[in-house]
Design a protein around this motif. Structure first.
Motif, PDB file in Angstrom:
ATOM      1  N   THR A  31       0.919  -1.083  -0.001  1.00  0.00           N
ATOM      2  CA  THR A  31      -0.106   0.104  -0.008  1.00  0.00           C
ATOM      3  C   THR A  31       0.879   1.401  -0.036  1.00  0.00           C
ATOM      4  O   THR A  31       0.505   2.461  -0.334  1.00  0.00           O
ATOM      5  N   GLY A  32       1.973   1.029   0.408  1.00  0.00           N
ATOM      6  CA  GLY A  32       3.077   2.346   0.451  1.00  0.00           C
ATOM      7  C   GLY A  32       3.259   2.725  -0.937  1.00  0.00           C
ATOM      8  O   GLY A  32       3.294   3.929  -1.107  1.00  0.00           O
ATOM      9  N   TYR A  35       0.812   5.625  -1.755  1.00  0.00           N
ATOM     10  CA  TYR A  35       1.175   6.948  -1.429  1.00  0.00           C
ATOM     11  C   TYR A  35       2.214   7.458  -2.265  1.00  0.00           C
ATOM     12  O   TYR A  35       2.351   8.593  -2.540  1.00  0.00           O
ATOM     13  N   ARG A  36       3.303   6.564  -2.472  1.00  0.00           N
ATOM     14  CA  ARG A  36       4.377   7.052  -3.145  1.00  0.00           C
ATOM     15  C   ARG A  36       3.880   7.346  -4.843  1.00  0.00           C
ATOM     16  O   ARG A  36       4.274   8.344  -5.284  1.00  0.00           O
ATOM     17  N   ALA A  91       5.779  11.012  -0.310  1.00  0.00           N
ATOM     18  CA  ALA A  91       4.933  10.038   0.034  1.00  0.00           C
ATOM     19  C   ALA A  91       4.342  10.345   1.501  1.00  0.00           C
ATOM     20  O   ALA A  91       3.322  10.272   1.867  1.00  0.00           O
ATOM     21  N   SER A  92       5.486  10.525   2.443  1.00  0.00           N
ATOM     22  CA  SER A  92       5.105  10.524   3.784  1.00  0.00           C
ATOM     23  C   SER A  92       4.602  11.915   3.929  1.00  0.00           C
ATOM     24  O   SER A  92       3.807  12.137   5.174  1.00  0.00           O
ATOM     25  N   ALA A  95       0.946  11.455   2.854  1.00  0.00           N
ATOM     26  CA  ALA A  95       0.102  10.467   3.667  1.00  0.00           C
ATOM     27  C   ALA A  95      -0.501  11.135   4.959  1.00  0.00           C
ATOM     28  O   ALA A  95      -1.068  10.459   5.636  1.00  0.00           O
ATOM     29  N   ARG A 101      -6.049   9.691   2.312  1.00  0.00           N
ATOM     30  CA  ARG A 101      -5.930   8.543   2.712  1.00  0.00           C
ATOM     31  C   ARG A 101      -7.200   7.820   2.672  1.00  0.00           C
ATOM     32  O   ARG A 101      -7.445   6.676   2.237  1.00  0.00           O
ATOM     33  N   GLY A 121       1.348  -2.284   4.964  1.00  0.00           N
ATOM     34  CA  GLY A 121       1.540  -0.792   4.987  1.00  0.00           C
ATOM     35  C   GLY A 121       1.623  -0.409   6.573  1.00  0.00           C
ATOM     36  O   GLY A 121       2.514  -0.900   7.243  1.00  0.00           O
ATOM     37  N   ARG A 122       1.331   0.554   6.967  1.00  0.00           N
ATOM     38  CA  ARG A 122       1.195   1.203   8.133  1.00  0.00           C
ATOM     39  C   ARG A 122      -0.212   0.976   9.061  1.00  0.00           C
ATOM     40  O   ARG A 122      -0.201   1.015  10.448  1.00  0.00           O
ATOM     41  N   ASP A 123      -1.397   0.822   8.212  1.00  0.00           N
ATOM     42  CA  ASP A 123      -2.691   1.156   8.844  1.00  0.00           C
ATOM     43  C   ASP A 123      -3.623  -0.061   8.456  1.00  0.00           C
ATOM     44  O   ASP A 123      -4.829   0.105   8.330  1.00  0.00           O
ATOM     45  N   GLN A 124      -3.121  -1.160   7.944  1.00  0.00           N
ATOM     46  CA  GLN A 124      -3.799  -1.968   7.538  1.00  0.00           C
ATOM     47  C   GLN A 124      -4.816  -2.732   8.371  1.00  0.00           C
ATOM     48  O   GLN A 124      -6.012  -3.046   8.257  1.00  0.00           O
ATOM     49  N   ARG A 172      11.364  10.042   9.625  1.00  0.00           N
ATOM     50  CA  ARG A 172      10.063   9.463   8.862  1.00  0.00           C
ATOM     51  C   ARG A 172       9.190   8.677   9.955  1.00  0.00           C
ATOM     52  O   ARG A 172       7.864   8.885   9.983  1.00  0.00           O
ATOM     53  N   ASP A 176       5.278   9.443  10.748  1.00  0.00           N
ATOM     54  CA  ASP A 176       4.254   8.445  10.436  1.00  0.00           C
ATOM     55  C   ASP A 176       3.599   8.083  11.890  1.00  0.00           C
ATOM     56  O   ASP A 176       2.413   7.902  12.000  1.00  0.00           O
ATOM     57  N   ARG A 179       1.140  11.177  13.492  1.00  0.00           N
ATOM     58  CA  ARG A 179       0.310  12.175  12.639  1.00  0.00           C
ATOM     59  C   ARG A 179      -1.031  11.887  13.199  1.00  0.00           C
ATOM     60  O   ARG A 179      -1.224  10.972  13.730  1.00  0.00           O
TER      61      ARG A 179
HETATM   62  O1   DC Z   1       6.291   1.579   2.970  1.00  0.00           O
HETATM   63  P1   DC Z   1       6.756   2.877   2.115  1.00  0.00           P
HETATM   64  O2   DC Z   1       8.313   3.348   2.585  1.00  0.00           O
HETATM   65  O3   DC Z   1       6.556   2.506   0.531  1.00  0.00           O
HETATM   66  O4   DC Z   1       5.648   4.041   2.386  1.00  0.00           O
HETATM   67  C1   DC Z   1       5.716   5.264   1.778  1.00  0.00           C
HETATM   68  C2   DC Z   1       4.886   6.206   2.709  1.00  0.00           C
HETATM   69  O5   DC Z   1       3.756   6.076   2.640  1.00  0.00           O
HETATM   70  C3   DC Z   1       5.513   6.445   4.230  1.00  0.00           C
HETATM   71  O6   DC Z   1       6.023   7.452   4.771  1.00  0.00           O
HETATM   72  C4   DC Z   1       4.246   5.824   4.996  1.00  0.00           C
HETATM   73  C5   DC Z   1       3.178   6.149   4.104  1.00  0.00           C
HETATM   74  N1   DC Z   1       2.217   4.927   4.301  1.00  0.00           N
HETATM   75  C6   DC Z   1       1.122   5.356   4.957  1.00  0.00           C
HETATM   76  O7   DC Z   1       0.757   6.180   5.671  1.00  0.00           O
HETATM   77  N2   DC Z   1       0.117   4.106   5.029  1.00  0.00           N
HETATM   78  C7   DC Z   1       0.202   3.111   4.311  1.00  0.00           C
HETATM   79  N3   DC Z   1      -0.613   2.142   4.384  1.00  0.00           N
HETATM   80  C8   DC Z   1       1.313   2.819   3.643  1.00  0.00           C
HETATM   81  C9   DC Z   1       2.287   3.780   3.706  1.00  0.00           C
END
Ligand code: DC
Length: 219
Positions: A31-32, A35-36, A91-92, A95, A101, A121-124, A172, A176, A179
């Motif tokens: 999922t990153g 955002y990228r 991306a960050s 995000a 989002r 990802g971060r919030d799955q 970073r 993350d 936020r």
């Molecule tokens: O995992 P990555 O480095 O490719 O993620 C890129 C940016 O996207 C990173 O700063 C965090 C954000 N991100 C997010 O907020 N939520 C996600 N589900 C995946 C990535």
């Protein structure tokens, strides 16, 4: 069945998620990359990363296609283009925009719809798939993650400075995790895995075994 893997950058999450999906015969979603892709589209279109309204409009108009670990935006393949340092920083930044989002959460749910999938990802496990059958939270110390990134870059023949990488990783992580919307944190029912002292294969074995147990329980 949905398996979620969350955690900070540099924990080997992507590699593990991809390999786990392969072992189980599931699809894989990074999922990153979405955002990228938004950050990349802004940089390409010379949209300032402070111009929230235009970024949100742009995100809502974008057509995402994710297949076999490759990403297309409006029919243009961007899989490699989204891996630059500028896109990583951008991306960050995108995000942290709630509307971005929300739009990307919808894209993720559509991609996962009716598939067996390992999503990373971060919030799955916390926001996008709170009812996932199996949730992992992968972590490693900032120093270990910086060390891995440093080796990756120097092995590719690129110049790198360990201290700078460590600083960027901490910066970073901080952005993350602090936020307001969907901060990086484990879901209450996530299984925590610390990969600091574990080889990738050990991490993978551990996740595979746990996922199979959860799959059997869910039947
Ligand atoms: O995992 P990555 O480095 O490719 O993620 C890129 C940016 O996207 C990173 O700063 C965090 C954000 N991100 C997010 O907020 N939520 C996600 N589900 C995946 C990535």
């Amino acid at each position: 069945m949905i398996i979620t893997i969350d955690g900070p950058a540099g924990t080997g999450k992507s590699t593990v998620a991809r390999a786990l999906a392969e072992r189980l015969g599931f699809q894989f979603l990074d999922t990153g990359a979405l955002y990228r892709a938004v950050a990349w589209a802004c940089l390409e279109g010379e949209i300032s990363l402070d111009d929230v309204k235009t970024i949100v409009d742009k995100t809502r108009q974008m057509q995402f296609r994710w297949e076999e670990g490759r990403l297309w935006i409006d029919e243009q393949e961007v899989t490699e283009k989204i891996r630059t340092a500028d896109v990583t920083q951008g991306a960050s930044q995108v995000a942290v925009i709630p509307e971005v989002r929300e739009a990307l959460n919808e894209v993720q749910r559509q991609i996962a719809d009716t598939r067996d999938i390992v999503t990373e990802g971060r919030d799955q496990g916390t926001v996008v798939f709170p009812h996932a059958t199996c949730k992992f939270y992968l972590n490693a110390s900032a120093e270990e993650r910086a060390r891995r990134r440093y080796l990756e870059l120097t092995n590719q023949g690129e110049e790198a400075e360990f201290e700078t990488i460590l600083e960027q990783i901490k910066e970073r992580d901080d952005r993350d995790a602090t936020r307001e919307i969907a901060p990086l944190k484990p879901a209450p029912d996530a299984i925590l895995v610390d990969s600091t002292n574990l080889k990738p294969d050990r991490v993978l074995d551990l996740l595979e075994k746990t996922a199979q147990e959860k799959q059997a329980e869910a039947k």
